[in-house]
Write a protein that holds these residues in place. Sequence first.
Motif, PDB file in Angstrom:
ATOM      1  N   PHE A  17       0.880  17.151  66.874  1.00 43.96           N
ATOM      2  CA  PHE A  17      -0.028  18.257  67.175  1.00 43.96           C
ATOM      3  C   PHE A  17      -1.336  17.731  67.753  1.00 43.96           C
ATOM      4  O   PHE A  17      -1.921  18.352  68.643  1.00 43.96           O
ATOM      5  CB  PHE A  17      -0.299  19.088  65.911  1.00 43.96           C
ATOM      6  N   ALA A  18      -1.783  16.590  67.280  1.00 38.47           N
ATOM      7  CA  ALA A  18      -3.050  16.026  67.748  1.00 38.47           C
ATOM      8  C   ALA A  18      -3.043  15.770  69.254  1.00 38.47           C
ATOM      9  O   ALA A  18      -4.087  15.842  69.904  1.00 38.47           O
ATOM     10  CB  ALA A  18      -3.360  14.726  67.006  1.00 38.47           C
ATOM     11  N   SER A  19      -1.876  15.486  69.817  1.00 38.62           N
ATOM     12  CA  SER A  19      -1.824  15.219  71.255  1.00 38.62           C
ATOM     13  C   SER A  19      -1.461  16.458  72.069  1.00 38.62           C
ATOM     14  O   SER A  19      -1.854  16.569  73.227  1.00 38.62           O
ATOM     15  CB  SER A  19      -0.860  14.072  71.559  1.00 38.62           C
ATOM     16  N   THR A  20      -0.749  17.420  71.500  1.00 42.11           N
ATOM     17  CA  THR A  20      -0.347  18.610  72.264  1.00 42.11           C
ATOM     18  C   THR A  20      -1.166  19.844  71.914  1.00 42.11           C
ATOM     19  O   THR A  20      -1.344  20.720  72.757  1.00 42.11           O
ATOM     20  CB  THR A  20       1.137  18.954  72.018  1.00 42.11           C
ATOM     21  N   GLU A  21      -1.621  19.937  70.667  1.00 47.36           N
ATOM     22  CA  GLU A  21      -2.331  21.093  70.115  1.00 47.36           C
ATOM     23  C   GLU A  21      -1.541  22.390  70.326  1.00 47.36           C
ATOM     24  O   GLU A  21      -2.107  23.444  70.582  1.00 47.36           O
ATOM     25  CB  GLU A  21      -3.749  21.196  70.680  1.00 47.36           C
ATOM     26  N   ALA A  32     -12.196  19.733  62.254  1.00 50.89           N
ATOM     27  CA  ALA A  32     -11.590  20.725  63.132  1.00 50.89           C
ATOM     28  C   ALA A  32     -10.364  21.265  62.424  1.00 50.89           C
ATOM     29  O   ALA A  32      -9.449  20.520  62.105  1.00 50.89           O
ATOM     30  CB  ALA A  32     -11.203  20.085  64.460  1.00 50.89           C
ATOM     31  N   ALA A  33     -10.370  22.549  62.126  1.00 54.58           N
ATOM     32  CA  ALA A  33      -9.252  23.168  61.410  1.00 54.58           C
ATOM     33  C   ALA A  33      -8.165  23.550  62.411  1.00 54.58           C
ATOM     34  O   ALA A  33      -8.445  24.078  63.482  1.00 54.58           O
ATOM     35  CB  ALA A  33      -9.728  24.391  60.648  1.00 54.58           C
ATOM     36  N   ARG A  34      -6.924  23.272  62.052  1.00 54.48           N
ATOM     37  CA  ARG A  34      -5.769  23.619  62.870  1.00 54.48           C
ATOM     38  C   ARG A  34      -5.484  25.105  62.746  1.00 54.48           C
ATOM     39  O   ARG A  34      -5.351  25.615  61.648  1.00 54.48           O
ATOM     40  CB  ARG A  34      -4.560  22.858  62.313  1.00 54.48           C
ATOM     41  N   ARG A  35      -5.365  25.798  63.842  1.00 58.14           N
ATOM     42  CA  ARG A  35      -5.013  27.210  63.799  1.00 58.14           C
ATOM     43  C   ARG A  35      -3.503  27.351  63.970  1.00 58.14           C
ATOM     44  O   ARG A  35      -2.901  26.636  64.757  1.00 58.14           O
ATOM     45  CB  ARG A  35      -5.700  27.982  64.910  1.00 58.14           C
ATOM     46  N   ARG A  69       6.041  12.428  55.550  1.00 63.39           N
ATOM     47  CA  ARG A  69       5.097  11.310  55.589  1.00 63.39           C
ATOM     48  C   ARG A  69       5.724  10.106  56.297  1.00 63.39           C
ATOM     49  O   ARG A  69       5.084   9.452  57.115  1.00 63.39           O
ATOM     50  CB  ARG A  69       4.693  10.946  54.154  1.00 63.39           C
ATOM     51  N   LEU A  70       6.989   9.802  55.997  1.00 61.51           N
ATOM     52  CA  LEU A  70       7.685   8.697  56.663  1.00 61.51           C
ATOM     53  C   LEU A  70       7.854   8.978  58.155  1.00 61.51           C
ATOM     54  O   LEU A  70       7.680   8.088  58.996  1.00 61.51           O
ATOM     55  CB  LEU A  70       9.052   8.449  56.018  1.00 61.51           C
ATOM     56  N   PHE A  71       8.191  10.221  58.499  1.00 61.88           N
ATOM     57  CA  PHE A  71       8.358  10.631  59.894  1.00 61.88           C
ATOM     58  C   PHE A  71       7.057  10.437  60.672  1.00 61.88           C
ATOM     59  O   PHE A  71       7.038   9.817  61.740  1.00 61.88           O
ATOM     60  CB  PHE A  71       8.806  12.101  59.921  1.00 61.88           C
ATOM     61  N   ASP A  72       5.945  10.933  60.122  1.00 59.76           N
ATOM     62  CA  ASP A  72       4.649  10.806  60.792  1.00 59.76           C
ATOM     63  C   ASP A  72       4.138   9.371  60.813  1.00 59.76           C
ATOM     64  O   ASP A  72       3.343   9.009  61.683  1.00 59.76           O
ATOM     65  CB  ASP A  72       3.605  11.709  60.133  1.00 59.76           C
ATOM     66  N   SER A  73       4.584   8.549  59.874  1.00 53.82           N
ATOM     67  CA  SER A  73       4.153   7.150  59.809  1.00 53.82           C
ATOM     68  C   SER A  73       5.001   6.229  60.683  1.00 53.82           C
ATOM     69  O   SER A  73       4.766   5.026  60.713  1.00 53.82           O
ATOM     70  CB  SER A  73       4.202   6.645  58.362  1.00 53.82           C
ATOM     71  N   GLY A  74       6.005   6.767  61.343  1.00 58.63           N
ATOM     72  CA  GLY A  74       6.852   5.957  62.205  1.00 58.63           C
ATOM     73  C   GLY A  74       7.891   5.142  61.459  1.00 58.63           C
ATOM     74  O   GLY A  74       8.345   4.118  61.944  1.00 58.63           O
ATOM     75  N   LEU A  75       8.286   5.593  60.283  1.00 55.14           N
ATOM     76  CA  LEU A  75       9.296   4.883  59.497  1.00 55.14           C
ATOM     77  C   LEU A  75      10.623   5.624  59.454  1.00 55.14           C
ATOM     78  O   LEU A  75      11.598   5.120  58.904  1.00 55.14           O
ATOM     79  CB  LEU A  75       8.777   4.661  58.064  1.00 55.14           C
ATOM     80  N   LEU A  76      10.670   6.814  60.050  1.00 62.16           N
ATOM     81  CA  LEU A  76      11.887   7.608  60.079  1.00 62.16           C
ATOM     82  C   LEU A  76      11.896   8.394  61.393  1.00 62.16           C
ATOM     83  O   LEU A  76      10.861   8.899  61.826  1.00 62.16           O
ATOM     84  CB  LEU A  76      11.904   8.572  58.897  1.00 62.16           C
TER      85      LEU A  76
END
Length: 162
Positions: free
Chosen positions: A83-87, A44-47, A103-110
């Motif tokens: 985005f996956a939860s709000t779109e 599924a491509a993000r618009r 990457r750190l932000f999305d991984s829950g490290l920052l």
Amino acid sequence: MDVERTLAAIAARGVRLPPQQGPAKPNRQHPLELPGGRRRTTTAARRGQNAFRRALVRQYGMICAVTGPNPAEALEAAHIRPFASTERHRVEEGLLLRADIHRLFDSGLLTFSSDLEVCIAPSLFGHPTYKALQGSRMHLPTGAVLDRDAVREHHSMTTSTW
């Protein structure tokens, strides 16, 4: 030096050493080329991601919210609420982040405190580059439209896993 104790201490810290070759082990050759190629997938491509990034650049300039000015090629558009939860692409829920910081932000490290200070996971304290960011203020222009509720939610969810 006690070699066995030293090797055990190194292994306990998660450091992997190359295998020791003794006379009983055969000399193994590792391939210099790994298998490649392609496979077909359906995704599924993000618009709107490019427009979202352009809007963030207009809002913040070429400035990472954590590390400050960066080249365009190093900056990515980040969603505070995934985005996956709000779109949805909401500029007030977006930040420009350098790729490694993203990457750190999305991984829950920052994450960011409600005072807009950078918070680093304790697991990163052994990395001086990232530990130095702990407690620094976000780089935001005056009058930024940042959704503070989204920042608080992200902080709460992220730090609960530390």
